[in-house]
Design an enzyme around this catalytic site. Sequence first.
Site, PDB file in Angstrom:
ATOM      1  N   ASN A 289      42.352  27.350  44.221  1.00 29.92           N
ATOM      2  CA  ASN A 289      41.188  28.048  43.695  1.00 29.92           C
ATOM      3  C   ASN A 289      40.520  28.878  44.777  1.00 29.92           C
ATOM      4  O   ASN A 289      40.107  30.023  44.539  1.00 29.92           O
ATOM      5  CB  ASN A 289      40.183  27.037  43.132  1.00 29.92           C
ATOM      6  CG  ASN A 289      40.629  26.438  41.812  1.00 29.92           C
ATOM      7  OD1 ASN A 289      41.572  26.913  41.176  1.00 29.92           O
ATOM      8  ND2 ASN A 289      39.956  25.392  41.383  1.00 29.92           N
ATOM      9  N   ARG A 625      49.001  35.718  29.117  1.00 29.53           N
ATOM     10  CA  ARG A 625      49.727  35.017  30.185  1.00 29.53           C
ATOM     11  C   ARG A 625      50.754  34.090  29.550  1.00 29.53           C
ATOM     12  O   ARG A 625      50.451  33.377  28.600  1.00 29.53           O
ATOM     13  CB  ARG A 625      48.783  34.166  31.050  1.00 29.53           C
ATOM     14  CG  ARG A 625      47.713  34.930  31.798  1.00 29.53           C
ATOM     15  CD  ARG A 625      46.951  33.990  32.739  1.00 29.53           C
ATOM     16  NE  ARG A 625      45.711  34.571  33.214  1.00 29.53           N
ATOM     17  CZ  ARG A 625      45.609  35.359  34.277  1.00 29.53           C
ATOM     18  NH1 ARG A 625      46.707  35.665  34.959  1.00 29.53           N
ATOM     19  NH2 ARG A 625      44.438  35.831  34.656  1.00 29.53           N
ATOM     20  N   ARG A 655      45.215  39.386  35.814  1.00 29.55           N
ATOM     21  CA  ARG A 655      45.184  39.232  37.264  1.00 29.55           C
ATOM     22  C   ARG A 655      46.173  38.191  37.748  1.00 29.55           C
ATOM     23  O   ARG A 655      46.240  37.091  37.214  1.00 29.55           O
ATOM     24  CB  ARG A 655      43.761  38.841  37.701  1.00 29.55           C
ATOM     25  CG  ARG A 655      43.527  38.839  39.205  1.00 29.55           C
ATOM     26  CD  ARG A 655      43.521  40.252  39.748  1.00 29.55           C
ATOM     27  NE  ARG A 655      42.460  41.023  39.138  1.00 29.55           N
ATOM     28  CZ  ARG A 655      41.242  41.147  39.669  1.00 29.55           C
ATOM     29  NH1 ARG A 655      40.964  40.561  40.798  1.00 29.55           N
ATOM     30  NH2 ARG A 655      40.327  41.878  39.071  1.00 29.55           N
ATOM     31  N   HIS A 685      42.434  40.119  25.752  1.00 29.33           N
ATOM     32  CA  HIS A 685      42.389  38.702  26.105  1.00 29.33           C
ATOM     33  C   HIS A 685      42.511  37.798  24.879  1.00 29.33           C
ATOM     34  O   HIS A 685      42.634  36.582  25.009  1.00 29.33           O
ATOM     35  CB  HIS A 685      41.069  38.410  26.849  1.00 29.33           C
ATOM     36  CG  HIS A 685      40.979  37.041  27.432  1.00 29.33           C
ATOM     37  ND1 HIS A 685      40.104  36.078  26.962  1.00 29.33           N
ATOM     38  CD2 HIS A 685      41.643  36.456  28.459  1.00 29.33           C
ATOM     39  CE1 HIS A 685      40.236  34.975  27.658  1.00 29.33           C
ATOM     40  NE2 HIS A 685      41.160  35.159  28.580  1.00 29.33           N
ATOM     41  N   ARG A 814      32.313  24.669  31.579  1.00 26.71           N
ATOM     42  CA  ARG A 814      33.123  24.116  32.658  1.00 26.71           C
ATOM     43  C   ARG A 814      32.798  24.747  34.005  1.00 26.71           C
ATOM     44  O   ARG A 814      32.705  24.072  35.024  1.00 26.71           O
ATOM     45  CB  ARG A 814      34.609  24.338  32.351  1.00 26.71           C
ATOM     46  CG  ARG A 814      35.553  23.672  33.346  1.00 26.71           C
ATOM     47  CD  ARG A 814      36.963  24.197  33.204  1.00 26.71           C
ATOM     48  NE  ARG A 814      37.110  25.518  33.793  1.00 26.71           N
ATOM     49  CZ  ARG A 814      37.828  26.503  33.262  1.00 26.71           C
ATOM     50  NH1 ARG A 814      38.448  26.321  32.130  1.00 26.71           N
ATOM     51  NH2 ARG A 814      37.920  27.670  33.864  1.00 26.71           N
ATOM     52  N   HIS A 842      39.326  24.195  28.317  1.00 28.07           N
ATOM     53  CA  HIS A 842      39.582  25.631  28.178  1.00 28.07           C
ATOM     54  C   HIS A 842      39.157  26.199  26.831  1.00 28.07           C
ATOM     55  O   HIS A 842      39.102  27.409  26.657  1.00 28.07           O
ATOM     56  CB  HIS A 842      41.080  25.902  28.412  1.00 28.07           C
ATOM     57  CG  HIS A 842      41.421  27.328  28.636  1.00 28.07           C
ATOM     58  ND1 HIS A 842      42.091  28.097  27.698  1.00 28.07           N
ATOM     59  CD2 HIS A 842      41.180  28.152  29.681  1.00 28.07           C
ATOM     60  CE1 HIS A 842      42.259  29.316  28.161  1.00 28.07           C
ATOM     61  NE2 HIS A 842      41.723  29.373  29.374  1.00 28.07           N
TER      62      HIS A 842
END
Length: 980
Positions: A289, A625, A655, A685, A814, A842
């Site tokens: 991260n 993704r 990204r 997205h 989160r 998520h």
Amino acid sequence: MEGAAAGLGSTSVGRSSQPGRSYLFCHIESNARSSALLAGSTAMACGIKCHHWQNRVTSSEVISVASGVRSIARKMQQRCFKKGAAGEAFSNISSQLGCGRESLERPRSQTTRLAKKKQNAWSRGGVRVRADAVVQQSAGSDETTGNRLVENGVATLVTLKAVIDEKSGALLLKEELTKEKNDTTHASKSKGGDAKPKLRKLKPSKIDDLPVELRQPPMNGNVVMPPQKQEGLEADVAGIGVDTLVAADSVYNKELSWLAFNWRVLHMALDVRTPLLERLRFLAISARNLDEFFCKRIGALKRQEAAGVENLINVQSRMAWTPQQQLKHVAKEVRLMVDTQIACLTEEVLPALKKNGFNLVDYEELHLHEKDQLRLYFKSSLEPILTPLAVDPGHPFPYIGNLTSSIAVVLRDPYDDAVQFAIVSVPSGLERWKSLAFSKNDEYNMNTFVSLEDIIINNLDLLFGGMEIMSAHVFRTTRNADVARNEEEAEDLLEMITDEMRELRFAPFVRLEVDCKMPLEVVQRLTMELGLSDKDDVYAICGPMALGELDSLVGKCNLTSPLVYTLWTSKTHPRLQGADVFEVIKKGDILLHHPYHSFVTSTQHFVEAAANDPKVAAIKATLYRTNNDSPVISALAKAAEAGKQVAVLVELKARFDEVRNMGFAQKLEDAGCNVAYGLVGLKTHCKCIMVVRKEDDGLRTYVHIGTGNYNPRTASVYTDFGLLSCDPDLGMDVADLFKYLTGYHRQVAYRKLLVAPGTMRNEFIWLIEREIANAQAGKPASIIVKCNGLDDQVMVTKLYEASKAGVNIDCIVRGMCRIRTGIPNVSDNIRVVSILGRFLEHHRIFRFENGGDAEYYMGSADWMTRNLTRRVEVVTPVEDEALQKELQEMLDACLCDRRKAWEMRPDGRYQLLGVGNMKDPPRKHIPQVASPKLIAAVESMGLHEGLMEIVAKRCRKAKKVNLRKQDGTAMKPRRQHDSS
């Protein structure tokens, strides 16, 4: 400082503020109630900086504790000694320690052949040079009690009862405090061996007799992350206007808020209740991260700094920080975080793993025959790959990639005594950790590893024949991954992204990590060569670098199951067990909950069934993704090859996944799919799949709308919802969405969907205003928001307005969150919870009370400005009552978690629930749907473990019911809702 060194304690780690400087320091484990004592961390850390002794330190500021200090002092003297005032101070200290100055000095010329002399503390459990006791504070008092002394990583039980002398910074014995306060400075004036603190031995507590991984943390202390107030942020924001609350950097800063989130991730590694190998995994996650943080967020700040953005800031100083201010605050926070990571690894995790048969060893600890084996390995597998690169007028400084490790080598030519400098790049394609098991039958060394860079350093003589190796140290570089795109002028989006990927290989450097033992002159040379002018860009690491690669060890280990989480196998959704997916969807919508429900037997099966079904005429999908070998990609390609109409929007601007996305986009094109690369100026997205099927009554549209990516790998560790439906309105809305994504189409309004960047934000505002009106009318009014991030100023302002109107608001966020809770007359009715555990939270869910007739929404959008204005996002209503109960059950479980949930405090920091006592306890949530058994499981084990238990039970029950149906056995009537 509050937080955890070993789960629920606290760590204050002394560090070197500049490369080449070393500290004598204290490792402090504290209870939250003693946080006031730690406010002056400089005094506690003894502050012995080799270049600043004459200004910062007197002899009495060093606590002499047995022989461990002497041995440590000798090592410091070898590297850091300078004559003059500093030397005089050190002589006084040396006499206290019982070792003369002559025994501590060592000529610099003796420092040769680092490969043979190197003392690598991290493999033995030590983090850096240590010359002090480990001090543990007792709760509710200003008295400190030390219980360990560390010498070369070996713990010895000692005791030190003392308090801090505020004037001198020394620790004084309790007996010395019986004198008048005016005499408390005598410790700082004492010379030689006068008034030495005495060590009193205490019997170790029973908990100290247990292995670290078996200890249960104390339940009387508070655990707060970040462990200390973040520099620049205001703790007390009462009385500040709403306009300032939602805009001022001193109230909320994106970078510091993200780091606060990573502190909570790091706590999963600090928490002794987490299985040992999982602690190693969370250390790796927190380190990766940070790598991404520097590439993206620090890279963006560096770009702003270079562009002179600070000159454009004309608002009040408290409203916006310049890039330089942000970089300064971030650097201080990151240094503490990195020190904590290393301390956790070397002082807690690795020693505990060693007791369980797993060991990371230093090269010097190896037996001769093991070194011989590694030398053969070096010759056969490494030497042909490695390229020693000289740096001199005839050899320019070599290319160094992003997030790669290299070795800086200083050599001396024995023929002319010329000192040379060279670089050896550590190959990134090789395994970082080499097992000492040189045969498959060597079970003894199966779980013993040595690092790749250690092997290279200790065999450099083969690369630099005839040269004397004076020093060799690892360093690691990070490049800027933030790009400034001008999509409006791009003729081809694919070509633009391809060019960007090529340019990013040579992007400016934003971070340099160096071995803390690296000579200062080498650090300065690297800093100059890499174009890093700011001292905040250099981070001294006293341990292994690239901690993000630690979790690669987990797969190599053959260790017992208690060291990892209990294995969880995702279950097939009860309604999809052995049934035709399209027939089941026609009977009613299906709510999938990953990873509790299997992605393979649900979403992936839905796409594969569509590809194989001759009745299916068309498939459309958005891909943000996914992995290279994704079965979803293969199914879409197969459908196109079978003659079906397949349209796929592949977002090339995701990204760090640009190259991967370009690869499978080309694969889909080669199979005959119509591929779009995204929209100019926007990221796509949303997660949508649309299947058009020919049936007896005409064409029917089936849709999947999800909160997570179509990635089988992440679906096993990310918690996400997916809705399978054949609702005609949803089908037409998704069809209109694909017109917009693949062609030229402007949709003014949708029947049911909330779509960004069009109307989503306005529709959410309308829903909040309805709750405000209901609260003012005395009707039931509440809002629950569950998302990954919440920073949109418009939405936060509306939530503050709703709170002032009396609407109860629960935000389960989160990561980053702009809201501050507990502000009188502003956010009294707002609660913010963050949940972290074995799975990554998520999914995005939104619930509005609506006067007693609650409405539920789920989709891909967070309440971040980027999601609502610069991305294509989709949120769908969930109207089926049974599915609403499933959503409510999950929300109930989140708000009742007392094991993995963190509660935001008024100062903006988060406190772990279920441990210690909050000054202002959180508002109690009354479950509306969740059964008492589920709530009890969640409160004791945590959200994920509780849901795993209940889902497994329901799937077993459904399987039995299906078997009875097949056998024709009589069954009991099915209850409307399973309350088990």
